[in-house]
Scaffold this active site. Structure first.
Site, mmCIF file in Angstrom:
data_model
loop_
_atom_site.group_PDB
_atom_site.id
_atom_site.type_symbol
_atom_site.label_atom_id
_atom_site.label_comp_id
_atom_site.label_asym_id
_atom_site.label_seq_id
_atom_site.Cartn_x
_atom_site.Cartn_y
_atom_site.Cartn_z
ATOM 1 N N LYS A 1 0.852 -1.203 0.000
ATOM 2 C CA LYS A 1 0.000 0.000 0.000
ATOM 3 C C LYS A 1 0.880 1.243 0.000
ATOM 4 C CE LYS A 1 -1.646 1.460 4.068
ATOM 5 N NZ LYS A 1 -1.272 2.851 4.439
ATOM 6 N N ASN A 2 1.933 1.226 0.845
ATOM 7 C CA ASN A 2 2.741 2.437 1.032
ATOM 8 C C ASN A 2 3.767 2.664 -0.065
ATOM 9 O OD1 ASN A 2 1.214 2.947 3.251
ATOM 10 N ND2 ASN A 2 2.766 2.360 4.739
ATOM 11 N N CYS B 1 -4.773 12.063 13.012
ATOM 12 C CA CYS B 1 -5.524 10.816 12.832
ATOM 13 C C CYS B 1 -5.421 10.079 14.162
ATOM 14 C CB CYS B 1 -4.925 10.005 11.689
ATOM 15 S SG CYS B 1 -3.341 9.291 12.101
ATOM 16 N N ARG C 1 0.479 14.105 13.184
ATOM 17 C CA ARG C 1 0.934 13.942 11.799
ATOM 18 C C ARG C 1 1.255 15.296 11.131
ATOM 19 N NH1 ARG C 1 -0.862 8.777 10.349
ATOM 20 N NH2 ARG C 1 0.872 8.728 8.901
ATOM 21 N N ASP D 1 4.816 0.163 12.070
ATOM 22 C CA ASP D 1 3.586 -0.421 11.517
ATOM 23 C C ASP D 1 3.405 -1.884 11.893
ATOM 24 O OD1 ASP D 1 3.626 1.421 8.361
ATOM 25 O OD2 ASP D 1 3.170 2.000 10.417
ATOM 26 N N ARG E 1 -8.503 -0.659 4.763
ATOM 27 C CA ARG E 1 -7.683 0.413 4.196
ATOM 28 C C ARG E 1 -6.329 -0.128 3.726
ATOM 29 N NH1 ARG E 1 -6.883 5.595 7.622
ATOM 30 N NH2 ARG E 1 -5.664 5.931 5.733
HETATM 31 C C1 EPZ Z 1 4.487 6.757 6.524
HETATM 32 O O1 EPZ Z 1 3.711 7.783 7.109
HETATM 33 C C2 EPZ Z 1 3.556 5.562 6.374
HETATM 34 N N1 EPZ Z 1 2.459 5.917 5.480
HETATM 35 C C3 EPZ Z 1 3.012 5.140 7.747
HETATM 36 O O2 EPZ Z 1 2.226 3.977 7.557
HETATM 37 C C4 EPZ Z 1 4.198 4.799 8.642
HETATM 38 O O3 EPZ Z 1 3.725 4.472 9.921
HETATM 39 C C5 EPZ Z 1 5.151 5.991 8.722
HETATM 40 O O4 EPZ Z 1 5.568 6.385 7.391
HETATM 41 C C6 EPZ Z 1 6.400 5.683 9.533
HETATM 42 O O5 EPZ Z 1 7.066 4.590 8.978
HETATM 43 C C7 EPZ Z 1 2.682 5.957 4.140
HETATM 44 O O6 EPZ Z 1 3.780 5.701 3.661
HETATM 45 C C8 EPZ Z 1 1.512 6.317 3.278
HETATM 46 P P1 EPZ Z 1 6.531 10.039 8.673
HETATM 47 P P2 EPZ Z 1 4.299 9.300 7.167
HETATM 48 O O7 EPZ Z 1 6.407 11.343 7.978
HETATM 49 O O8 EPZ Z 1 5.163 9.563 6.009
HETATM 50 C C9 EPZ Z 1 7.029 13.210 12.140
HETATM 51 C C10 EPZ Z 1 0.361 2.587 7.834
HETATM 52 O O9 EPZ Z 1 -0.056 2.015 8.848
HETATM 53 N N2 EPZ Z 1 6.927 14.235 11.085
HETATM 54 O O10 EPZ Z 1 7.674 9.148 8.304
HETATM 55 O O11 EPZ Z 1 3.156 10.199 7.440
HETATM 56 C C11 EPZ Z 1 5.733 12.432 12.364
HETATM 57 O O12 EPZ Z 1 4.904 13.120 13.271
HETATM 58 C C12 EPZ Z 1 0.821 4.027 7.914
HETATM 59 O O13 EPZ Z 1 0.474 2.056 6.695
HETATM 60 C C13 EPZ Z 1 7.144 15.580 11.410
HETATM 61 O O14 EPZ Z 1 7.372 15.917 12.561
HETATM 62 O O15 EPZ Z 1 5.193 9.223 8.476
HETATM 63 C C14 EPZ Z 1 6.235 11.125 12.922
HETATM 64 O O16 EPZ Z 1 6.466 11.283 14.309
HETATM 65 C C15 EPZ Z 1 0.578 4.633 9.287
HETATM 66 N N3 EPZ Z 1 7.066 16.508 10.405
HETATM 67 C C16 EPZ Z 1 7.595 10.926 12.237
HETATM 68 O O17 EPZ Z 1 7.957 12.211 11.706
HETATM 69 C C17 EPZ Z 1 6.812 16.177 9.095
HETATM 70 O O18 EPZ Z 1 6.793 17.078 8.227
HETATM 71 C C18 EPZ Z 1 7.571 9.930 11.093
HETATM 72 O O19 EPZ Z 1 6.496 10.302 10.240
HETATM 73 C C19 EPZ Z 1 6.593 14.814 8.794
HETATM 74 C C20 EPZ Z 1 6.675 13.860 9.791
#
Ligand code: EPZ
Length: 423
Positions: A22-23, A118, A123, A306, A398
């Site tokens: 998915k990702n 969420c 996020r 995840d 999802r």
């Molecule tokens: C991706 O989300 C995945 N989703 C998530 O999978 C996964 O849990 C996550 O990466 C971590 O591996 C997709 O790829 C569609 P991040 P993403 O930006 O990109 C902080 C699932 O279950 N952050 O890597 O949104 C954030 O708050 C989903 O399939 C900032 O502070 O995650 C988090 O603490 C859930 N500022 C950390 O970084 C930003 O601008 C990692 O988030 C962006 C992120």
């Protein structure tokens, strides 16, 4: 809202094939915004999030058709005037933010609803915004929307303050059409990012270093056409492998790459499961006694956040005390309350859950709260004595392709009970 009726205990035994990730598929679909030629994708999973994204892309002038060979074909129309991702679609799926980079790079403007929080956390997208500004875009936040404007993005050097998966993907896509070279530092290293870079290079992009902390992108004037296969879903596959260990079963996961799950494989071996691997398969046997083991989630190649909820369900069946430390998201223990109702012994303090086991789980009516918490409850239902009904499994739909069919093919007793339509 459908629910699952699971009758336990059962053992998972047999072979199951991983669906496409998915990702990896989500960013791959948004690549259709970067080129006006046809894009064909293979192994796109049949999950809700991708249906939601196809609806969003249609509103942006991208037509998508399912091919008779199982592929998905996307083609931008002539009308490139639309550039808005509305709140009612973005609120359903925060990964919609992945249209921000491509729209800004290809159409010179974007209006994307702020994803909002969420179930698992706030996020934020500050890194996405800082990176686009570094590439020369004007970015404003107004009335819950991100508004961007750029004549042509300019190559730059940008360092993320922390590894962000979709942040890295958004900026890598945008930089493909920027003028000059872009160097992105402190990038996320997930396999899905490498798979996205492979797709972009197939279309004519010039990218080096995807999958490492530093990515070099040499901007080009336009991207072309191409065909690309989505990698296996390591999180879906890891879920079934965890199920094999905790049910004392024996599952061979086909079409998955062990190097994408090294930390999970190590953790499964440490709790006492037997793991064997090949180039594109992983086999897990839950033999004998299972022992406690601490886990701490981390960006790839660390233990995937995840898979934290699913592994916690396994830890309820191990002898001893395990500590589960969630370092990525601030609210990713929502499965704990439901596991406690099934008889688990878990204590949460801040971002650490302490799991004592083994505990005999009993079937109960439980409620899914987010995608991976739902999977954790399904796994718990497999080992629990009696019937477990997991409600609100639209969360599961999802990100899991035909989960009940795959589990039934492995010997589980799982029935989908149709409910009223999801809101
Ligand atoms: C991706 O989300 C995945 N989703 C998530 O999978 C996964 O849990 C996550 O990466 C971590 O591996 C997709 O790829 C569609 P991040 P993403 O930006 O990109 C902080 C699932 O279950 N952050 O890597 O949104 C954030 O708050 C989903 O399939 C900032 O502070 O995650 C988090 O603490 C859930 N500022 C950390 O970084 C930003 O601008 C990692 O988030 C962006 C992120």
């Amino acid at each position: 809202m459908d629910k699952f009726k699971i009758t336990g205990p059962s053992q998972l035994r047999g072979t199951v094939r991983a669906s496409g990730a998915k990702n990896a598929a989500l960013p791959a679909l948004t690549v259709s915004l970067l080129t006006d030629q046809a894009l064909t994708l293979d192994r796109v999973p049949a999950v809700r999030d991708l249906k939601t994204l196809r609806d969003l892309l249609q509103g942006l002038g991208i037509e998508s058709q399912d091919g008779s060979d199982g592929s998905l074909r996307l083609q931008a129309g002539d009308d490139l005037s639309s550039f808005e991702a509305p709140y009612d679609l973005v609120k359903k799926m925060r990964a919609s933010i992945l249209v921000l980079g491509p729209l800004t790079a290809r159409r010179g403007r974007a209006k994307v609803s702020l994803p909002g929080g969420c179930a698992i956390g706030v996020r934020p997208i500050d890194q996405h915004i800082a990176g686009l500004r570094a590439l020369g875009a004007e970015v404003e936040l107004e009335h819950g929307y991100v508004l961007t404007h750029a004549k042509r993005l300019q190559g730059t050097r940008f360092s993320f303050s922390l590894p962000t998966v979709t942040g890295t993907e958004n900026l890598m896509m945008a930089a493909c059409l920027a003028k000059g070279e872009t160097v992105l530092e402190n990038c996320a290293r997930e396999p899905e990012i490498e798979n996205l870079a492979d797709l972009l290079v197939t279309l004519g992009a010039q990218i080096e270093g995807a999958g490492t902390p530093t990515i070099h992108i040499q901007g080009v004037d336009e991207l072309g056409t191409g065909r690309h296969e989505i990698i296996a879903d390591r999180i879906e596959g890891g879920t079934y492998l965890i199920g094999a260990a905790m049910t004392r079963g024996d599952v061979r996961l086909e079409g998955a790459r062990p190097e994408h799950l090294m930390d999970l494989i190590e953790a499964l071996e440490d709790v006492g499961a037997s793991v064997t691997t090949g180039d594109d398969w992983i086999r897990v046997e839950g033999v004998g006694d299972l022992v406690a083991r601490d886990i701490s989630t981390a960006p790839h190649p660390g233990f995937p956040t995840d898979l934290q909820a699913q592994f916690m369900a396994l830890l309820t069946q191990t002898r001893g005390v395990s500590r589960v430390h969630e370092t990525i998201f601030e609210n990713r223990f929502q499965h704990v309350a439901e596991l406690l109702r099934m008889g688990a012994d878990i204590h949460v303090e801040e971002h650490t859950a302490t799991v004592s086991g083994p505990t005999q789980l009993s079937g109960a009516d439980v409620m899914a709260t987010d995608l991976r918490a739902s999977a954790s409850l399904v796994l718990a239902g497999l080992v629990a004595h009696g019937v477990t009904e997991v409600s609100r499994i639209y969360h599961l739909d999802r990100g899991y392709d035909a989960m009940e069919r795959k589990l039934e093919s492995l010997g589980a007793r799982v029935e989908r009970i149709p409910g009223p339509p999801t809101p």
